[in-house]
Design a protein around this motif. Sequence first.
Motif, mmCIF file in Angstrom:
data_model
loop_
_atom_site.group_PDB
_atom_site.id
_atom_site.type_symbol
_atom_site.label_atom_id
_atom_site.label_comp_id
_atom_site.label_asym_id
_atom_site.label_seq_id
_atom_site.Cartn_x
_atom_site.Cartn_y
_atom_site.Cartn_z
ATOM 1 N N TYR A 1 0.834 -1.312 0.215
ATOM 2 C CA TYR A 1 -0.068 0.045 0.124
ATOM 3 C C TYR A 1 0.712 1.216 -0.262
ATOM 4 O O TYR A 1 0.572 2.279 -0.828
ATOM 5 C CB TYR A 1 -0.698 0.144 1.149
ATOM 6 N N CYS B 1 -5.944 -4.791 -12.740
ATOM 7 C CA CYS B 1 -6.478 -3.504 -12.405
ATOM 8 C C CYS B 1 -7.873 -3.572 -12.666
ATOM 9 O O CYS B 1 -8.879 -2.656 -12.780
ATOM 10 C CB CYS B 1 -5.816 -2.460 -13.322
ATOM 11 N N LYS C 1 -12.361 -4.317 -10.126
ATOM 12 C CA LYS C 1 -12.437 -5.156 -9.260
ATOM 13 C C LYS C 1 -11.849 -6.469 -9.961
ATOM 14 O O LYS C 1 -12.034 -6.693 -11.143
ATOM 15 C CB LYS C 1 -13.848 -5.875 -8.863
ATOM 16 N N SER D 1 -7.107 -6.058 -2.000
ATOM 17 C CA SER D 1 -7.464 -4.600 -2.573
ATOM 18 C C SER D 1 -8.899 -4.318 -2.969
ATOM 19 O O SER D 1 -9.422 -4.594 -3.775
ATOM 20 C CB SER D 1 -6.488 -4.565 -4.075
ATOM 21 N N ARG E 1 -11.134 -1.421 -4.114
ATOM 22 C CA ARG E 1 -10.828 -0.216 -4.581
ATOM 23 C C ARG E 1 -12.175 0.312 -5.059
ATOM 24 O O ARG E 1 -13.088 -0.585 -5.680
ATOM 25 C CB ARG E 1 -9.964 -0.496 -5.761
ATOM 26 N N SER E 2 -12.562 1.507 -4.809
ATOM 27 C CA SER E 2 -13.704 2.291 -5.191
ATOM 28 C C SER E 2 -13.368 3.648 -4.956
ATOM 29 O O SER E 2 -12.931 4.267 -4.113
ATOM 30 C CB SER E 2 -15.067 1.667 -4.668
#
Lengths: 174, 246
Positions: free
Chosen positions: B20, B34, B111, B238, B240-241
Amino acid sequence: MSKIELPLTTESRKELKAGDLVELSGVIYTARDQAHKRLVSLIEGEKELPLDLQDQTIYYAGPAPARPGEIIGSIGPTTSSRMDPFTPAILKAGVKGMIGKGNRSDDVIKAIKRHRAVYFVATGGAAVYLSQFIKKMELIAWQELGPEAIYKLTIADLPLVVAIDSEGVNVFEK
Amino acid sequence: MTSNNTRAGSQVLAQLIANYQDAAAKKMPLCQDCGYITAFAKLGNMVVIENGTLSEAIQGGVAAAYNNHNLRQSVIADAFFERDNFKPRRMARIHTSLIRGEVLKITIMPKGGGSDNASRIKMMKPTASPEEILEFITDTVKETAISACPPLFIGIGIGGSFDTVGTLAKKALLENFEKPNLDPKLDKLETYILEAVNKLGIGPGGLGGDVTALGVSVLTGPSHMASLPVAVNINCNSLRSVELEF
């Protein structure tokens, strides 16, 4: 933490035990789903391969694009079990080491034992951290596959865990 | 085994924390995967979009982000006929809800494929007990978690229909995992599921320990009286948003 030089020798494979933390240095090749499908199709058709698999180590990985001036983008392991249907043939063709993430099928574990190979896992999701151990990247075959092409990587002290050793002992079943 | 993470498991957590920090410092994507973008858009009835459609704007923005920031494009044009890694493709799936007002909100969620592969949907019997639902969830985690980059975030959808329960579970992953659920019923259920999952001993990287999941989020909704759809959408470490408001 023991340091291991590639290619893996009979001796080093014998010494590696499931659960060992190791740092791997030398040359490895990336190959994931589509490259495995193509390699096994060539092996079955007795055609020439784009690389000599004897004693080599395969990394199940497809890198993100490198930023200008960088060696490589983010790169970590992808799910190994998707390669399971192809792995016995790949091991028969001479591969002695595999790097990925997650568990393997019973057929793969049997093949690992038969060929005295070793399966390592790297930390899934730690792709920026893991990219720092890659010192050189070179396209070997099938550029049209993009991130799924075969790349030759020179690695220095890539931190891994021995997940399945040459005796077939599996860290996930311990 | 379940009271602590193993040495290998602890190393996984240390590497993820370093990751991170490295990703932020080097401006590199956390993971080489990704993702496949899900976009949740809320479009107010007073909003006018000029020079194109909302869909074109989102697809264009997503494509530009991937092209301009060295993100790996993992989406293919067609899962059966065009598995070509370079053919043009739409990078986002878009769910749009029409709301009142002058606001446009878009949540963008990339995602990874590995953890989506680890997800499951089951059309359960409407008489199923909470224990049976929990068993489906823990069975899913037992079967798939090792490969899905644990510690995981687990989104659970209960209700809707076959086509919508997966989206409900995905939406659950957008909830705030750092705070208790404001709904005490859901909070209790989430805590119950999280404890059950972490008792499995899978641990970070599947290498053993009591940190298999970092959070569980549940969303429920209406369903047919004959149905009890349950979806378990696994997210890797991970999560992620980003939410944008215009």
